[in-house]
Scaffold this active site. Structure first.
Site, PDB file in Angstrom:
ATOM      1  CB  CYS A  45      -0.922  -0.006   1.218  1.00  0.00           C
ATOM      2  SG  CYS A  45      -2.318   1.116   1.052  1.00  0.00           S
ATOM      3  CG  ASP A  89      -3.926  -0.708  10.078  1.00  0.00           C
ATOM      4  OD1 ASP A  89      -2.884  -0.996  10.703  1.00  0.00           O
ATOM      5  OD2 ASP A  89      -3.979   0.186   9.219  1.00  0.00           O
TER       6      ASP A  89
END
Length: 212
Positions: free
Chosen positions: A7, A128
């Site tokens: 990412c 996360d």
């Protein structure tokens, strides 16, 4: 083999280095140091192999912004990393007809259960670390207690994120059995800029790991 999402890609060098990753993430969140605009993302997408999935990361964005960028860039997957409601997600799912990843911030075992709110409207979940106050919703290089995911199972695909790098990847996968790992800040040579060598090593390592 553990699948990989890299990412925060924002340079041709990083894009090329990540060619063997299953997912590439473009951050369309202006407060992030990894922000990329739609025009840049479209150019970088030309370097993506056909089998690779292009993921657009949005944080509490307006629907019309998500719709425009999705169409302009040619995204394969939409990642929602804010406090998006189930109603908003359902609308985007029906409008865009694309898989949707919903992030779930984690600081304790109870937080894991929050993914259940999105079952039926989201295709994948991303666990996360909870950013806490006054921080970006992701990409903070902060890990959480992986033990809270020990024994976790779901019929949906899911990803593990939060401070993953080449040094802690094996341990993270051993504990969580994550089928997909998502890395960003842990693969940078300086804040916001990826290191091609670290990217290649991370992908190679993840792909070499088999779940016990």
């Amino acid at each position: 083999m553990v699948e990989v999402k890299i990412c925060g890609i924002n340079t041709p060098e990083a894009m090329k280095a990540a060619s063997k990753a299953e997912f590439i993430g473009f951050v369309f969140y202006q407060k992030s140091v990894r922000f990329i605009n739609a025009a840049m993302a479209k150019e970088l997408s030309k370097l993506s192999p056909k089998k690779q999935k292009l993921v657009g990361l949005f944080v509490n964005s307006e629907n019309n912004v998500i719709e425009y960028i999705n169409e302009f860039v040619g995204l394969d997957v939409i990642q929602l990393h804010g406090e998006e409601s189930v109603e908003k997600i359902r609308y985007l799912k029906q409008k865009l007809k694309k898989p949707i990843i919903k992030s779930v911030p984690v600081s304790s075992k109870n937080d894991i259960k929050k993914y259940k709110d999105y079952i039926g409207v989201c295709d994948m979940f991303l666990f996360d670390s909870n950013p806490g106050t006054n921080k970006l919703p992701g990409g903070n290089g902060k890990i959480f207690n992986w033990e809270v995911l020990d024994g976790f199972t779901t019929s949906n695909k899911w990803m593990l994120a939060g401070g993953l790098n080449n040094n802690n990847l094996k341990e993270a996968i051993k504990i969580t059995k994550a089928p997909i790992v998502d890395a960003s800040s842990g693969l940078e040579k300086k804040k916001g800029i990826k290191c091609p060598l670290k990217i290649k090593e991370f992908i190679k390592l993840a792909h070499s790991i088999k779940h016990e």
